[in-house]
Design a protein around this motif. Structure first.
Motif, PDB file in Angstrom:
ATOM      1  N   LEU A  85      37.926  60.992  27.306  1.00  0.00           N
ATOM      2  CA  LEU A  85      39.376  61.068  27.352  1.00  0.00           C
ATOM      3  C   LEU A  85      39.809  61.311  28.795  1.00  0.00           C
ATOM      4  CD1 LEU A  85      39.874  63.556  24.371  1.00  0.00           C
ATOM      5  CD2 LEU A  85      40.288  61.087  24.281  1.00  0.00           C
ATOM      6  N   PHE A  86      41.030  60.839  29.115  1.00  0.00           N
ATOM      7  CA  PHE A  86      41.593  61.075  30.455  1.00  0.00           C
ATOM      8  C   PHE A  86      43.074  61.386  30.312  1.00  0.00           C
ATOM      9  CE2 PHE A  86      43.977  59.886  34.165  1.00  0.00           C
ATOM     10  CZ  PHE A  86      43.204  60.288  35.237  1.00  0.00           C
ATOM     11  N   ALA A  87      43.547  62.383  31.078  1.00  0.00           N
ATOM     12  CA  ALA A  87      44.982  62.683  31.131  1.00  0.00           C
ATOM     13  C   ALA A  87      45.326  63.269  32.491  1.00  0.00           C
ATOM     14  CB  ALA A  87      45.391  63.636  30.013  1.00  0.00           C
ATOM     15  N   HIS A  88      46.594  63.119  32.868  1.00  0.00           N
ATOM     16  CA  HIS A  88      47.103  63.558  34.176  1.00  0.00           C
ATOM     17  C   HIS A  88      48.388  64.346  33.957  1.00  0.00           C
ATOM     18  CE1 HIS A  88      48.747  63.177  38.308  1.00  0.00           C
ATOM     19  NE2 HIS A  88      49.867  62.851  37.704  1.00  0.00           N
ATOM     20  N   ALA A  89      48.595  65.406  34.756  1.00  0.00           N
ATOM     21  CA  ALA A  89      49.823  66.208  34.624  1.00  0.00           C
ATOM     22  C   ALA A  89      50.098  66.945  35.934  1.00  0.00           C
ATOM     23  CB  ALA A  89      49.711  67.182  33.454  1.00  0.00           C
ATOM     24  N   TYR A  90      51.089  67.844  35.882  1.00  0.00           N
ATOM     25  CA  TYR A  90      51.609  68.503  37.084  1.00  0.00           C
ATOM     26  C   TYR A  90      51.639  70.020  36.906  1.00  0.00           C
ATOM     27  CZ  TYR A  90      55.100  69.649  40.735  1.00  0.00           C
ATOM     28  OH  TYR A  90      55.787  70.189  41.804  1.00  0.00           O
ATOM     29  N   PRO A  91      50.485  70.688  37.033  1.00  0.00           N
ATOM     30  CA  PRO A  91      50.504  72.148  37.077  1.00  0.00           C
ATOM     31  C   PRO A  91      50.946  72.586  38.476  1.00  0.00           C
ATOM     32  CG  PRO A  91      48.252  71.355  37.209  1.00  0.00           C
ATOM     33  CD  PRO A  91      49.124  70.154  37.063  1.00  0.00           C
ATOM     34  N   ILE A  92      52.197  72.977  38.591  1.00  0.00           N
ATOM     35  CA  ILE A  92      52.818  73.249  39.895  1.00  0.00           C
ATOM     36  C   ILE A  92      51.930  74.192  40.711  1.00  0.00           C
ATOM     37  CG2 ILE A  92      54.850  74.272  40.998  1.00  0.00           C
ATOM     38  CD1 ILE A  92      56.428  73.474  38.472  1.00  0.00           C
ATOM     39  N   PRO A  93      51.624  73.869  41.986  1.00  0.00           N
ATOM     40  CA  PRO A  93      52.167  72.777  42.794  1.00  0.00           C
ATOM     41  C   PRO A  93      51.254  71.552  42.889  1.00  0.00           C
ATOM     42  CG  PRO A  93      51.072  74.330  44.224  1.00  0.00           C
ATOM     43  CD  PRO A  93      50.881  74.842  42.822  1.00  0.00           C
ATOM     44  N   ASN A  94      50.199  71.455  42.057  1.00  0.00           N
ATOM     45  CA  ASN A  94      49.212  70.391  42.198  1.00  0.00           C
ATOM     46  C   ASN A  94      49.401  69.287  41.171  1.00  0.00           C
ATOM     47  OD1 ASN A  94      47.598  71.658  44.336  1.00  0.00           O
ATOM     48  ND2 ASN A  94      47.102  73.181  42.773  1.00  0.00           N
ATOM     49  N   ARG A  95      48.797  68.145  41.465  1.00  0.00           N
ATOM     50  CA  ARG A  95      48.700  67.045  40.509  1.00  0.00           C
ATOM     51  C   ARG A  95      47.240  67.009  40.059  1.00  0.00           C
ATOM     52  NH1 ARG A  95      52.668  67.883  44.253  1.00  0.00           N
ATOM     53  NH2 ARG A  95      54.327  66.332  44.156  1.00  0.00           N
ATOM     54  N   VAL A  96      47.007  67.198  38.770  1.00  0.00           N
ATOM     55  CA  VAL A  96      45.649  67.397  38.267  1.00  0.00           C
ATOM     56  C   VAL A  96      45.393  66.444  37.106  1.00  0.00           C
ATOM     57  CG1 VAL A  96      44.035  69.056  37.230  1.00  0.00           C
ATOM     58  CG2 VAL A  96      45.662  69.817  38.983  1.00  0.00           C
ATOM     59  N   ALA A  97      44.175  65.950  37.024  1.00  0.00           N
ATOM     60  CA  ALA A  97      43.754  65.103  35.898  1.00  0.00           C
ATOM     61  C   ALA A  97      42.389  65.578  35.418  1.00  0.00           C
ATOM     62  CB  ALA A  97      43.701  63.642  36.312  1.00  0.00           C
ATOM     63  N   PHE A  98      42.085  65.246  34.170  1.00  0.00           N
ATOM     64  CA  PHE A  98      40.751  65.561  33.655  1.00  0.00           C
ATOM     65  C   PHE A  98      40.127  64.335  33.009  1.00  0.00           C
ATOM     66  CE2 PHE A  98      43.285  66.668  29.777  1.00  0.00           C
ATOM     67  CZ  PHE A  98      42.653  65.845  28.854  1.00  0.00           C
ATOM     68  N   SER A  99      38.796  64.315  33.045  1.00  0.00           N
ATOM     69  CA  SER A  99      37.991  63.430  32.216  1.00  0.00           C
ATOM     70  C   SER A  99      37.210  64.336  31.278  1.00  0.00           C
ATOM     71  CB  SER A  99      37.038  62.593  33.072  1.00  0.00           C
ATOM     72  OG  SER A  99      36.089  61.918  32.257  1.00  0.00           O
ATOM     73  N   PHE A 100      37.311  64.057  29.975  1.00  0.00           N
ATOM     74  CA  PHE A 100      36.670  64.905  28.972  1.00  0.00           C
ATOM     75  C   PHE A 100      35.702  64.063  28.153  1.00  0.00           C
ATOM     76  CE2 PHE A 100      36.431  66.749  24.697  1.00  0.00           C
ATOM     77  CZ  PHE A 100      36.075  68.067  24.993  1.00  0.00           C
ATOM     78  N   ASP A 101      34.466  64.523  28.058  1.00  0.00           N
ATOM     79  CA  ASP A 101      33.419  63.845  27.292  1.00  0.00           C
ATOM     80  C   ASP A 101      33.565  64.269  25.826  1.00  0.00           C
ATOM     81  OD1 ASP A 101      31.086  63.029  26.060  1.00  0.00           O
ATOM     82  OD2 ASP A 101      29.764  63.678  27.681  1.00  0.00           O
ATOM     83  N   TYR A 102      34.289  63.457  25.042  1.00  0.00           N
ATOM     84  CA  TYR A 102      34.524  63.878  23.663  1.00  0.00           C
ATOM     85  C   TYR A 102      33.302  63.654  22.778  1.00  0.00           C
ATOM     86  CZ  TYR A 102      35.607  59.019  22.094  1.00  0.00           C
ATOM     87  OH  TYR A 102      35.567  57.688  21.769  1.00  0.00           O
ATOM     88  N   GLY A 103      32.383  62.808  23.225  1.00  0.00           N
ATOM     89  CA  GLY A 103      31.154  62.628  22.467  1.00  0.00           C
ATOM     90  C   GLY A 103      30.320  63.897  22.434  1.00  0.00           C
ATOM     91  N   ASN A 104      30.278  64.601  23.577  1.00  0.00           N
ATOM     92  CA  ASN A 104      29.512  65.840  23.680  1.00  0.00           C
ATOM     93  C   ASN A 104      30.393  67.080  23.683  1.00  0.00           C
ATOM     94  OD1 ASN A 104      26.732  64.780  23.987  1.00  0.00           O
ATOM     95  ND2 ASN A 104      27.591  63.809  25.816  1.00  0.00           N
ATOM     96  N   ARG A 105      31.718  66.868  23.523  1.00  0.00           N
ATOM     97  CA  ARG A 105      32.681  67.973  23.414  1.00  0.00           C
ATOM     98  C   ARG A 105      32.634  68.885  24.636  1.00  0.00           C
ATOM     99  NH1 ARG A 105      32.801  64.893  19.415  1.00  0.00           N
ATOM    100  NH2 ARG A 105      33.102  65.575  17.255  1.00  0.00           N
TER     101      ARG A 105
END
Length: 663
Positions: free
Chosen positions: A135-155
């Protein structure tokens, strides 16, 4: 305040009114209807969910015929703006960047997993890659722009990305066809993020422009919240043309519509899209052989994401208020409508006493309002209160009329509580400040109302609205204190001026400020021109005029970072005549437990929220007059006339006339 003698530590013993907060229709906002494919009964299923920080999110899996299954989550699972499907019985949800949720549709079993990213609100557009099971998602935890890659197969978390782009909000994605994905983000512009789940490589790539300059139209952010493809896997970018996601370029040729909008689905030669019109969405059909675009139907209280096109060419929609609609996608005939079972108690932004028995409330992000009978405890949902999508954030009562100012367009509406509620007739819109967004400060002079709206996300400054309730005439002043947002204001009769406090920050910190100073200022109440300004001390993030002390003096605060200490508040007395702000060393530092100060409606009197305590103070001295209330779980307090109104998650408390004898 420290060391001040207590005059009456005993708690106020007057009349309390306690009532349950009424249920209203949960808001299905900032989400898109997602087809989950056909179920075991052969019917196509659609998923959508609401936002509710009090009761938790409500989600619905509804079939094309209108059969529903409701899923109810509990806080902290307040909403899931992003959803992606793993298999016919499994979906992944994300509303907070720090966590993803796996839901088994058949059993309702939910599992939550940390992503490794910091907490932030996630909008639609999360990617699910079935090959690498990520999975991949992007957002804005002030003051940074952060995204994650999550391995949902291995949780487990795979990677966290920091500041790959300066754009704040994710809104959609599409597969490139070569195992990689494009994620679309916006504010301050539209941009593409290219993610390869095989290596977790992420880069920002240039937003594509039209192959020929004469075919280019400026693409609006609202146009890139969903996409259609042709049979060769090209993606249509409204305003630019057909995009080859492998070469990352616009190709020459291809069908173009005679008008642009966001396109939500394609079946054969036809594509369907939506165009917002106030609180309505018009659904259009594009004949891709002729370029003709024709109106098919109009869905009330909805936006383009509320609708989807089924495999059998039906328009299926769930609107803001949980109403299900089904139309024929070609003729526009309405075939079915029903109200889904999605009522819940929601967080309340504003309360207003209409009379002794009637109380009005405005639930968060529903753009609706309710009324509660204080004698019987009976509540009723009054429906839509204002245009657009958002919530009511400022309220007034003048005579028998109620006035409400709304996010996200800053409009002002007038409501007559003696007449049936029926927007847009009652309430009716009386002011529309162009470029306004969030009402953050308000006052009045007799029959004239004033309120300040932030500018739209990505823009500094504010717009000030003056509305004469007698002449029914609004006037506006754009950016009266340049690049500053007026966050508090009071009218001073002696100097005949509005006394205001500002912040230099944009709404939700959506762009960088041009100044490192906040200001106190005086404005002409007719022209709304600035008469005088005084800067707050360096380090201030919010300068607030809290209320009058009497004789032209005002109790004011500055909040910010001082001497290396963050989120500290100092108070002082400001004269409306001189507008002189003292040095920080001459101010009084607030105790750390003071959370909020509310003017009690009389010069010098203020209600202070200190942890669980609500105290009445004479700030001319300063001196504690009375402990009014002490109770855990209160999230909002307001004063109207001589009473204090408190809100808990599911209950409201009125301390009736607790301020009456506090002259």
């Amino acid at each position: 305040m420290a060391g001040v003698a207590i005059t009456q530590e005993c708690i106020w013993q007057g009349q309390q009114i306690r009532r349950s907060i009424p249920k209203t229709r949960d808001p299905f906002i900032n989400v898109s209807l997602l087809s989950l494919g056909h179920g075991e009964d052969g019917e196509e299923r659609f998923w959508i969910s609401s936002w509710n920080s009090t009761s938790g999110s409500t989600a619905v899996c509804v079939t094309e015929s209108g059969k529903e299954r409701v899923y109810r989550f509990t806080p902290p699972h307040n909403g899931f703006y992003s959803v992606a499907q793993e298999d016919p019985d499994t979906i992944w949800l994300c509303g907070n960047l720090s966590e993803v949720v796996r839901l088994t549709l058949s059993t309702g079993q939910m599992e939550a997993f940390p992503t490794g990213a910091s907490s932030a609100l996630v909008f639609k557009g999360m990617v699910l890659d079935p090959v690498n099971r990520k999975l991949f998602a992007h957002a804005y935890p002030i003051p940074n722009r952060v995204a994650f890659s999550f391995d949902y197969g291995n949780r487990r978390p795979s990677k966290v990305f920091n500041n790959v782009t300066d754009c704040l909000y994710m809104c959609s994605n599409f597969a490139c066809g070569d195992g990689t994905y494009i994620i679309v983000a916006y504010t301050p512009r539209i941009t593409f993020l290219h993610w390869d789940p095989r290596t977790d490589a992420l880069e920002e790539v240039e937003f594509p422009k039209a192959f020929e300059e004469d075919t280019q139209v400026e693409t609006k952010p609202s146009w890139v919240r969903s996409f259609i493809r042709d049979d060769e896997n090209h993606v249509y970018i409204p305003g630019q043309g057909w995009f080859n996601p492998v070469t990352r370029s616009i190709i020459a040729g291809g069908p173009r519509p005679e008008r642009e909008m966001v396109w939500i689905s394609r079946i054969g030669r036809y594509a369907w899209g939506g165009e917002q019109r106030d609180h309505l969405v018009d659904i259009f059909k594009w004949d891709m052989e002729t370029g003709k675009v024709a109106l098919v139907c109009t869905i009330p209280d909805a936006f383009a994401g509320s609708a989807g096109i089924s495999a059998s060419s039906k328009i299926v929609a769930v609107n803001l208020y949980g109403m299900f609609f089904r139309y024929d996608a070609h003729t526009g005939e309405l075939e079915e409508t029903k109200r889904l079972s999605t009522d819940s108690v929601a967080m309340v932004d504003c309360l207003l006493r209409i009379n002794e028995e009637r109380l009005l409330g405005t639930p968060f992000i529903t753009q609706a309002f309710w009324e509660l009978n204080l004698r019987t405890g009976e509540g009723k949902d009054l429906g839509r209160a204002a245009p657009d999508f958002g919530e009511i954030l400022q309220v007034w009562k003048i005579g028998i009329k109620v006035y409400m100012a709304a996010y996200a367009g800053g409009q002002l509406v007038e409501y007559n509580p003696d007449q049936p509620s029926n927007y847009p007739q009652n309430p009716r819109v009386v002011a529309r400040p162009a470029g306004g967004q969030r009402p953050v400060a308000a006052t009045q002079i007799g029959d004239v109302l004033y309120y300040s709206d932030t500018h739209k996300y990505g823009n500094l400054g504010c717009i000030l609205t003056r509305y004469d309730t007698v002449s029914d005439h609004p006037t506006y002043k754009d950016n009266p204190v340049p690049d500053q947002v007026i966050r508090s204001m009071y009218y001073d009769q002696g100097s005949n001026a509005l006394i205001v406090g500002t912040t230099m920050e944009a709404d939700c910190n959506s762009c960088a400020p041009t100044s490192d100073l906040c200001y106190f200022a005086s404005l002409d109440p007719i022209t709304m021109d600035v008469l005088d300004t005084s800067p707050a001390p360096a380090g201030t993030k919010l300068a607030s005029v809290c209320g009058p002390l009497g004789d032209g003096d005002y109790y004011c605060t500055v909040k910010g970072t001082f001497d290396g200490e963050e989120k500290v508040t100092y108070s002082f007395t400001l004269s409306a005549d001189s507008l002189e702000v003292p040095e920080l060393s001459a101010m009084n530092k607030w105790p750390s437990d003071v959370e909020k100060v509310i003017w009690a409606g009389k010069p010098g009197l203020f209600v202070l929220n200190r942890g669980t305590r609500f105290e009445l103070w004479n700030m001319r001295e300063p001196q504690l007059i009375q402990l009014l209330h002490d109770e855990d779980g209160v999230y909002h307090a307001s004063v109207q006339e001589d009473s204090l109104y408190l809100l808990k998650k599911f209950e409201l408390i009125i301390l009736e006339n607790c301020l009456m004898e506090s002259e």
